[in-house]
Design a protein around this motif. Sequence first.
Motif, short mmCIF file in Angstrom:
data_model
loop_
_atom_site.label_atom_id
_atom_site.label_comp_id
_atom_site.label_asym_id
_atom_site.label_seq_id
_atom_site.Cartn_x
_atom_site.Cartn_y
_atom_site.Cartn_z
N GLU A 222 0.80 -1.16 -0.07
CA GLU A 222 -0.17 -0.25 -0.02
C GLU A 222 0.91 1.24 -0.02
O GLU A 222 1.94 1.35 0.59
N ARG A 223 0.32 2.11 -0.71
CA ARG A 223 0.96 3.48 -0.58
C ARG A 223 -0.13 4.81 -0.78
O ARG A 223 -1.15 4.46 -1.46
N ARG A 224 0.09 5.83 0.03
CA ARG A 224 -0.68 6.91 0.05
C ARG A 224 0.07 7.93 -0.74
O ARG A 224 1.27 8.34 -0.58
N PHE A 225 -0.59 8.84 -1.79
CA PHE A 225 -0.15 9.71 -2.73
C PHE A 225 -1.05 10.99 -2.14
O PHE A 225 -2.04 10.90 -1.92
N PHE B 22 -4.91 11.49 -11.26
CA PHE B 22 -4.05 10.51 -11.01
C PHE B 22 -4.78 9.06 -10.96
O PHE B 22 -4.26 7.97 -11.43
N VAL B 23 -5.65 8.95 -10.21
CA VAL B 23 -6.46 7.75 -10.00
C VAL B 23 -6.89 7.14 -11.49
O VAL B 23 -6.98 5.95 -11.81
N ASP C 297 -6.92 -1.76 -5.60
CA ASP C 297 -7.98 -1.47 -4.80
C ASP C 297 -7.62 0.07 -4.62
O ASP C 297 -6.52 0.29 -4.17
N ILE C 298 -8.31 0.91 -4.73
CA ILE C 298 -8.29 2.61 -4.72
C ILE C 298 -9.43 2.98 -3.81
O ILE C 298 -10.34 3.12 -3.98
N ARG C 299 -8.65 3.90 -2.93
CA ARG C 299 -9.43 4.93 -2.06
C ARG C 299 -9.11 6.24 -2.41
O ARG C 299 -7.75 6.33 -2.51
N PHE C 300 -9.66 7.35 -2.71
CA PHE C 300 -9.37 8.66 -2.96
C PHE C 300 -10.35 9.67 -2.37
O PHE C 300 -11.42 9.30 -2.38
N GLY C 301 -9.82 11.03 -2.26
CA GLY C 301 -10.64 11.96 -2.10
C GLY C 301 -9.84 13.18 -1.93
O GLY C 301 -8.76 13.36 -2.86
N TRP C 302 -10.20 14.41 -1.54
CA TRP C 302 -9.49 15.69 -1.54
C TRP C 302 -8.04 15.45 -1.23
O TRP C 302 -8.06 15.42 0.01
N GLY C 303 -7.30 15.45 -2.05
CA GLY C 303 -5.78 15.69 -1.72
C GLY C 303 -4.96 14.43 -1.64
O GLY C 303 -3.72 14.33 -1.21
N TYR C 304 -5.85 13.19 -1.61
CA TYR C 304 -5.16 11.89 -1.52
C TYR C 304 -5.59 10.88 -2.33
O TYR C 304 -6.77 10.96 -2.65
N ALA C 305 -4.60 9.76 -2.69
CA ALA C 305 -5.29 8.72 -3.29
C ALA C 305 -4.41 7.52 -2.66
O ALA C 305 -3.26 7.47 -2.29
N ASN C 306 -5.15 6.45 -1.83
CA ASN C 306 -4.57 5.19 -1.36
C ASN C 306 -4.59 4.12 -2.26
O ASN C 306 -5.69 4.12 -2.88
N ASN D 219 4.44 4.45 -9.43
CA ASN D 219 5.32 5.44 -8.77
C ASN D 219 5.78 6.27 -10.03
O ASN D 219 6.04 7.50 -9.83
N GLU D 220 6.11 5.57 -11.03
CA GLU D 220 6.53 6.50 -12.06
C GLU D 220 5.12 7.46 -12.55
O GLU D 220 5.85 8.70 -12.91
N LEU D 221 4.22 7.13 -12.31
CA LEU D 221 2.97 8.04 -13.07
C LEU D 221 3.03 9.24 -11.97
O LEU D 221 3.05 10.29 -12.40
N TYR D 222 3.29 8.99 -10.52
CA TYR D 222 3.23 10.07 -9.67
C TYR D 222 4.25 10.75 -9.95
O TYR D 222 4.42 12.20 -10.00
#
Length: 115
Positions: free
Chosen positions: A43-46, A57-58, A73-82, A105-108
């Motif tokens: 897992e990583r939080r962006f 990004f998502v 599995d993706i969770r995201f909201g204002w200012g973040y994406a897990n 990571n390369e996309l980010y």
Amino acid sequence: MDLSRKTCTPCQGGVSPLTFGEAEILLSQAPGWRLWENGTRLERRFEFQTFATALAFVNRVGDLAESEGHHPDIRFGWGYANILFYTHKIGGLHENDFIMAAKVNELYTDEYSAV
């Protein structure tokens, strides 16, 4: 070989998930990611400046997942994406999960890290 240059291979199940030690070795090639649930998940939080940037990004991660045939599995909201990877068919981690982490990571880095 750099994980981000590899392509995911179809996993039909019937293979053992990576051991915790094997996962730790591959983790060194996926900076910013962490192992959890006893090394069965990756897992990583962006973080982003806006909701729209997180959404863009998502969507790119979704396009990548479709092209590789390996879906997070993706969770995201204002200012973040897990983003969470594991191989459902084997109930743990496979090299494919680390390949995808490196590609995400390369996309980010390429487009969003300046935010």
